[in-house]
Design a protein around this motif. Structure first.
Motif, PDB file in Angstrom:
ATOM      1  N   ALA A  91      63.863   8.006 117.969  1.00 37.38           N
ATOM      2  CA  ALA A  91      65.160   7.731 117.355  1.00 37.38           C
ATOM      3  C   ALA A  91      65.434   6.238 117.383  1.00 37.38           C
ATOM      4  N   GLY A  92      66.335   5.815 116.505  1.00 33.45           N
ATOM      5  CA  GLY A  92      66.782   4.427 116.468  1.00 33.45           C
ATOM      6  C   GLY A  92      68.125   4.308 117.178  1.00 33.45           C
ATOM      7  N   PHE A 159      66.319   7.346 105.889  1.00 38.02           N
ATOM      8  CA  PHE A 159      65.719   6.423 106.855  1.00 38.02           C
ATOM      9  C   PHE A 159      66.063   4.984 106.469  1.00 38.02           C
ATOM     10  N   VAL A 178      70.005   7.502 115.989  1.00 35.28           N
ATOM     11  CA  VAL A 178      69.765   8.216 114.729  1.00 35.28           C
ATOM     12  C   VAL A 178      68.347   8.783 114.696  1.00 35.28           C
ATOM     13  N   GLU A 179      68.258  10.032 114.214  1.00 35.02           N
ATOM     14  CA  GLU A 179      66.963  10.662 113.942  1.00 35.02           C
ATOM     15  C   GLU A 179      67.178  11.515 112.696  1.00 35.02           C
ATOM     16  N   MET A 180      66.323  12.489 112.419  1.00 37.47           N
ATOM     17  CA  MET A 180      66.449  13.119 111.105  1.00 37.47           C
ATOM     18  C   MET A 180      66.361  14.653 111.087  1.00 37.47           C
ATOM     19  N   ASP A 204      63.281   2.230 118.265  1.00 35.66           N
ATOM     20  CA  ASP A 204      63.761   0.998 117.631  1.00 35.66           C
ATOM     21  C   ASP A 204      65.276   0.916 117.791  1.00 35.66           C
ATOM     22  N   LEU A 206      68.864  -0.308 115.938  1.00 34.99           N
ATOM     23  CA  LEU A 206      69.594  -0.809 114.777  1.00 34.99           C
ATOM     24  C   LEU A 206      70.523  -1.947 115.198  1.00 34.99           C
TER      25      LEU A 206
HETATM   26  N1  HPA Z   1      66.250   6.239 111.545  1.00 35.14           N
HETATM   27  C1  HPA Z   1      65.996   7.522 111.448  1.00 35.14           C
HETATM   28  N2  HPA Z   1      65.128   8.133 112.220  1.00 35.14           N
HETATM   29  C2  HPA Z   1      64.484   7.416 113.137  1.00 35.14           C
HETATM   30  C3  HPA Z   1      64.733   6.060 113.285  1.00 35.14           C
HETATM   31  C4  HPA Z   1      65.656   5.448 112.458  1.00 35.14           C
HETATM   32  O1  HPA Z   1      65.913   4.244 112.541  1.00 35.14           O
HETATM   33  N3  HPA Z   1      63.916   5.601 114.272  1.00 35.14           N
HETATM   34  C5  HPA Z   1      63.223   6.660 114.714  1.00 35.14           C
HETATM   35  N4  HPA Z   1      63.567   7.760 114.033  1.00 35.14           N
END
Ligand code: HPA
Length: 232
Positions: A91-92, A159, A178-180, A204, A206
């Motif tokens: 996730a970010g 993304f 954030v993830e998806m 990562d 943001l």
């Molecule tokens: N956005 C969405 N999903 C993610 C991210 C992101 O920055 N980093 C890792 N998974």
């Protein structure tokens, strides 16, 4: 055998760990499971079953995003009798205090996806983790001295956001990262009365623009997988 998973009945365990990346599924099977075998490679979305400390566990790639992952969640639950799904993903970060390599337990998942809007006639459903899995993960992490953060995450359909500042609003309301996929997972788990939890590693930020290297991601992924396997 289902439309997207080639396994025979009985080849998939009641508990499935689910990374987005199918090669992560292969890596988890090779690094952590004994006597693992690949039960499906349809569309390259690899799935394995093996043993971890005497427990039968499967690992299945889900692909990226709610639409892809829902296909796998649906078939695992409805065609293979899966009872517990533990998503392990990256996730970010949306918060200064949530640093690279931190582990986040998703208590709940906000989303900008419309899947639940249409289902609930434009009202807001709150996709929530299974309490039992959540508590076990939190307790195990504490015993092992693995620091965790827990809270609301955003499951985004995008993304590469059109506006890189969009995250600030979610951040203001306490969303950690954030993830998806998680909003889809928690909703379908509720629908079919199975247990689900998402465990995330921050890859990562943001906030600062930093990212982990692929080597670092592999190392930190290990801690998260250990938590998931222990509570499975
Ligand atoms: N956005 C969405 N999903 C993610 C991210 C992101 O920055 N980093 C890792 N998974």
């Amino acid at each position: 055998m289902s439309l997207h998973i080639e396994a025979r009945k009985g080849q998939i365990a009641e508990t499935v760990l689910m990374p987005g990346d199918p090669l992560r599924a292969k890596w988890i099977a090779e690094m952590f499971l004994e006597d693992a075998f690949c039960y499906s490679d349809v569309r390259g979305m690899l799935g394995y079953t093996g043993n971890y400390q005497g427990k039968r566990i499967s690992v299945q790639g889900s692909g990226m995003g709610i639409p892809s992952s829902l296909i796998y969640y649906h078939e695992l639950i409805n065609e293979f009798g899966v009872q517990q799904i533990i998503r392990v993903g990256t996730a970010g970060s949306y918060q200064k205090k949530v640093k690279l390599r931190d582990i986040v337990l998703a208590m709940s998942a906000s989303t900008n996806s419309s899947i639940n809007k249409s289902l609930f006639h434009n009202a807001d459903y709150a996709p929530t983790a299974n309490f039992d899995l959540f508590m076990r993960a939190a307790r195990y992490a504490k015993e092992q001295d693995i620091p965790i953060k827990a809270g609301n995450v955003l499951s985004s359909d995008i993304f590469y956001d059109h506006d890189p500042k969009t995250f600030a609003l979610w951040a203001k309301y306490g969303v950690l990262c954030v993830e998806m996929e998680t909003a889809g997972l928690y909703t379908i788990a509720a629908k079919y009365n199975v247990k689900a939890l998402t465990i995330l590693t921050i890859s990562d930020s943001l906030v600062t623009g930093e990212r982990t290297t692929s080597n670092e991601r592999e190392r930190t992924f290990g801690n998260m997988v250990t938590i998931a396997l222990d509570i499975a």
